[in-house]
Design an enzyme around this catalytic site. Structure first.
Site, PDB file in Angstrom:
ATOM      1  N   HIS A 191       0.825  -1.282  -0.012  1.00 30.51           N
ATOM      2  CA  HIS A 191      -0.027   0.092  -0.068  1.00 30.51           C
ATOM      3  C   HIS A 191       0.928   1.288   0.010  1.00 30.51           C
ATOM      4  O   HIS A 191       2.073   1.140   0.286  1.00 30.51           O
ATOM      5  CB  HIS A 191      -0.960  -0.101   1.129  1.00 30.51           C
ATOM      6  CG  HIS A 191      -0.229  -0.168   2.598  1.00 30.51           C
ATOM      7  ND1 HIS A 191      -0.307  -1.051   3.403  1.00 30.51           N
ATOM      8  CD2 HIS A 191       0.119   1.068   3.077  1.00 30.51           C
ATOM      9  CE1 HIS A 191       0.375  -0.596   4.605  1.00 30.51           C
ATOM     10  NE2 HIS A 191       0.688   0.618   4.413  1.00 30.51           N
TER      11      HIS A 191
HETATM   12  P1  TYD Z   1      -2.727  -3.623   7.067  1.00 25.88           P
HETATM   13  O1  TYD Z   1      -2.544  -2.320   6.449  1.00 25.88           O
HETATM   14  O2  TYD Z   1      -2.993  -4.878   6.086  1.00 25.88           O
HETATM   15  O3  TYD Z   1      -1.131  -4.136   7.790  1.00 25.88           O
HETATM   16  P2  TYD Z   1      -0.036  -3.928   6.892  1.00 25.88           P
HETATM   17  O4  TYD Z   1       0.519  -2.638   6.478  1.00 25.88           O
HETATM   18  O5  TYD Z   1       1.378  -4.365   7.879  1.00 25.88           O
HETATM   19  O6  TYD Z   1       0.215  -4.957   5.737  1.00 25.88           O
HETATM   20  O7  TYD Z   1      -3.737  -3.844   8.335  1.00 25.88           O
HETATM   21  C1  TYD Z   1      -3.930  -5.177   8.697  1.00 25.88           C
HETATM   22  C2  TYD Z   1      -5.192  -4.854   9.597  1.00 25.88           C
HETATM   23  O8  TYD Z   1      -5.259  -4.078  10.763  1.00 25.88           O
HETATM   24  C3  TYD Z   1      -6.321  -4.142   8.508  1.00 25.88           C
HETATM   25  O9  TYD Z   1      -7.543  -4.817   8.807  1.00 25.88           O
HETATM   26  C4  TYD Z   1      -6.354  -2.818   9.111  1.00 25.88           C
HETATM   27  C5  TYD Z   1      -6.114  -2.844  10.487  1.00 25.88           C
HETATM   28  N1  TYD Z   1      -5.473  -1.716  11.068  1.00 25.88           N
HETATM   29  C6  TYD Z   1      -6.219  -0.902  12.038  1.00 25.88           C
HETATM   30  O10 TYD Z   1      -7.369  -1.022  12.497  1.00 25.88           O
HETATM   31  N2  TYD Z   1      -5.412   0.115  12.464  1.00 25.88           N
HETATM   32  C7  TYD Z   1      -4.177   0.541  12.173  1.00 25.88           C
HETATM   33  O11 TYD Z   1      -3.825   1.252  12.915  1.00 25.88           O
HETATM   34  C8  TYD Z   1      -3.548  -0.393  11.149  1.00 25.88           C
HETATM   35  C9  TYD Z   1      -2.053   0.013  10.928  1.00 25.88           C
HETATM   36  C10 TYD Z   1      -4.283  -1.411  10.851  1.00 25.88           C
END
Ligand code: TYD
Length: 130
Positions: free
Chosen positions: A45
């Site tokens: 992302h």
């Molecule tokens: P995600 O963005 O996929 O993690 P990474 O960047 O490590 O790949 O986030 C995983 C899950 O956690 C997703 O359902 C969104 C949630 N999330 C939150 O609720 N709050 C947060 O601050 C973050 C970073 C993620």
């Protein structure tokens, strides 16, 4: 890469991240990832506004960054050295060592609408602002 302030004495090491010193943004959220399975990849992302410092507080992983024009790969394996990632950078986190704990210190509250989750949409906007 950002060298963090480390205080070492016979009891061990203490590492500090303070806005206005090691980083130039206010920290409005922190999260950490752990129990990452072997070969798992995270990220995929970009962010429109958010700025962040990423630290491997234990273990190691690689952050692959892409600004729409060039890519770079940074190995995080030192709890006293972080990677600053600004807005409009696509990133992937890969190559996690077992037991790794990664800490994210970020400039914004969680807001899914602030994410790019689609690479083509990200790339179009990244090229447009260049
Ligand atoms: P995600 O963005 O996929 O993690 P990474 O960047 O490590 O790949 O986030 C995983 C899950 O956690 C997703 O359902 C969104 C949630 N999330 C939150 O609720 N709050 C947060 O601050 C973050 C970073 C993620």
């Amino acid at each position: 890469m950002v060298d963090l302030t480390e205080h070492t004495d016979p009891r061990g090491k203490l590492t500090v991240v303070e806005p206005g010193k090691e980083i130039d943004f206010e920290i409005r959220r922190a999260y950490y990832i752990h129990h990452v399975p072997e070969n798992a990849e995270r990220g995929a992302h970009g962010h429109r506004r958010l700025r962040q410092l990423i630290v491997a507080v234990h273990g190691s992983f690689d952050v692959v960054v892409d600004d729409g024009f060039a890519t770079g790969r940074f190995r995080l394996d030192n709890p006293s050295r972080g990677l600053y990632v600004g807005p409009m950078v696509w990133r992937d986190m890969v190559n996690f060592a077992p037991g790794t704990v990664g800490l994210w210190l970020v400039s914004e509250p969680y807001d899914e609408s602030e994410y790019y989750r689609d690479y083509d949409e990200y790339l179009k906007d990244a090229k447009a602002i260049a």
